[in-house]
Write a protein that holds these residues in place. Structure first.
Motif, short mmCIF file in Angstrom:
data_model
loop_
_atom_site.label_atom_id
_atom_site.label_comp_id
_atom_site.label_asym_id
_atom_site.label_seq_id
_atom_site.Cartn_x
_atom_site.Cartn_y
_atom_site.Cartn_z
N ALA A 88 0.84 -1.19 0.00
CA ALA A 88 0.00 0.00 0.00
C ALA A 88 0.88 1.25 0.00
O ALA A 88 1.99 1.24 0.55
CB ALA A 88 -0.90 0.00 1.23
N ARG A 332 0.78 -2.81 5.66
CA ARG A 332 -0.46 -3.51 6.07
C ARG A 332 -0.76 -3.28 7.54
O ARG A 332 -1.92 -3.08 7.94
CB ARG A 332 -0.32 -5.01 5.81
N ALA A 335 -2.31 0.11 8.05
CA ALA A 335 -3.46 0.46 7.20
C ALA A 335 -4.69 0.68 8.06
O ALA A 335 -4.87 0.03 9.10
CB ALA A 335 -3.72 -0.64 6.19
#
Length: 335
Positions: A88, A332, A335
């Motif tokens: 991400a 992650r 997030a």
């Protein structure tokens, strides 16, 4: 300069940052430092997590954005990981924490300076305000060797500030990792009549230094960090008799207070708040850091602290490829 890539490129922003906490640094190091910030492709402002890169000894943040002849620098790696969908988007800060001793453990020290405060009180607030990233629960950091040590200690000392950390081949289990290097450093200092000042004069004027001399400088830097000696040149004196190598147990205890393997039990509450903790090492590490990583993992498990522990068929150098695993993990986790 960056290589031409099939992936969209993020932006590397350069700042000249004037630090207040590094002014009047005991080693006379500059308080004005280069600061680089990577923002992912197309990023303007938003809820992206913020990661801080803590390089190992002999290196600093700006080194990680320089072009590499072989392999990727960190911004190029981020572009690829984000472009492949493996990670991400995240904002990453590269701070210059170099000292006159040749490196940093990223903690506050009476001799080395307030580098933990530099990161927590100055660098991160500046980046978050400028780029609208990070914030509580969305800050992480990663590092290798000395940087891995720093990442662990920041997670333990600032649980409300940092929420995830990755430690690659981090300094730990000092009885195993540091003592052989201290003995080797004594052999080097013997050539200079055990004068730290004469050793540094040689090191900084020689056209070429040996690996043994580099190791000596590193262990003197560790001495100034963990057990600063106000009477010694650059606050650096080894914790043992220079002729017999017999350790002064009181001084060695000052080193051991900083050993993550021993400290983790005192910071279990802080570590349980972490959203992600990654520890890795090569099982052929030259400094035997894999033994410390195993001990740390066992201690974390005993304390009920969730973490990831990975081992690689590798040694201490050229391990950037591991970022492909832990950078997505950090993103992650935040997030």
């Amino acid at each position: 300069m960056r290589r031409t890539s099939q992936f969209a490129q993020g932006t590397v922003h350069r700042f000249l940052f004037d630090s207040h906490v590094l002014r009047a640094n005991p080693l006379g190091d500059p308080h004005q430092r280069e600061l680089y910030v990577y923002t992912p492709p197309g990023y303007a402002s938003g809820p992206a997590p913020l990661l801080a890169d803590l390089p190992g000894f002999n290196s600093c943040g700006p080194d990680h954005v320089a072009r590499k002849n072989i392999g990727e620098n960190v911004p190029e790696r981020l572009d690829r990981l984000i472009g492949q969908g493996a990670m991400a988007p995240a904002v990453v800060v590269f701070a210059d924490c170099m000292t006159a001793l040749g490196g940093n453990q990223y903690i506050n020290g009476d001799a080395t300076g307030r580098y933990a405060d530099y990161l927590v009180q100055e660098v991160v607030p500046f980046v978050e305000q400028r780029f609208g990233c990070g914030g509580a629960g969305r800050r992480g950091l990663f590092g290798k060797s000395s940087g891995g040590f720093g990442a662990l200690w920041h997670l333990m000392l600032y649980p409300g500030f940092w929420s995830a950390a990755a430690c690659t081949s981090g300094d730990m289990d000092f009885e195993i990792a540091y003592k052989p290097g201290i003995y080797a450093a004594l052999n080097v200092l013997e050539r200079f009549d055990h004068s730290v000042e004469r050793f540094f004069a040689h090191f900084e004027s020689a056209g070429k230094v040996t690996p043994q001399e580099r190791g000596c400088r590193m262990h003197l830097a560790l001495a100034a960090t963990y057990d600063p000696d106000p009477s010694a040149y650059r606050f650096a004196s080894l914790p043992c008799d220079p002729h017999t190598a017999r350790f002064d147990q009181a001084r060695w205890a000052n080193w051991l207070r900083h050993d993550p393997v021993l400290a983790v039990q005192h910071h279990a509450v802080a570590l349980r708040q972490a959203r992600g903790l990654w520890i890795d090492c090569g099982w052929r590490d030259q400094y035997f850091l894999h033994f410390g990583a195993r001990r740390l993992s066992q201690e974390l498990a005993r304390l009920g602290i969730h973490h990831v522990h990975e081992e690689f068929d590798d040694e201490h150098l050229d391990v950037d490829y591991r970022m492909d695993a832990f950078l997505p993990f950090l993103a992650r986790s935040l997030a």
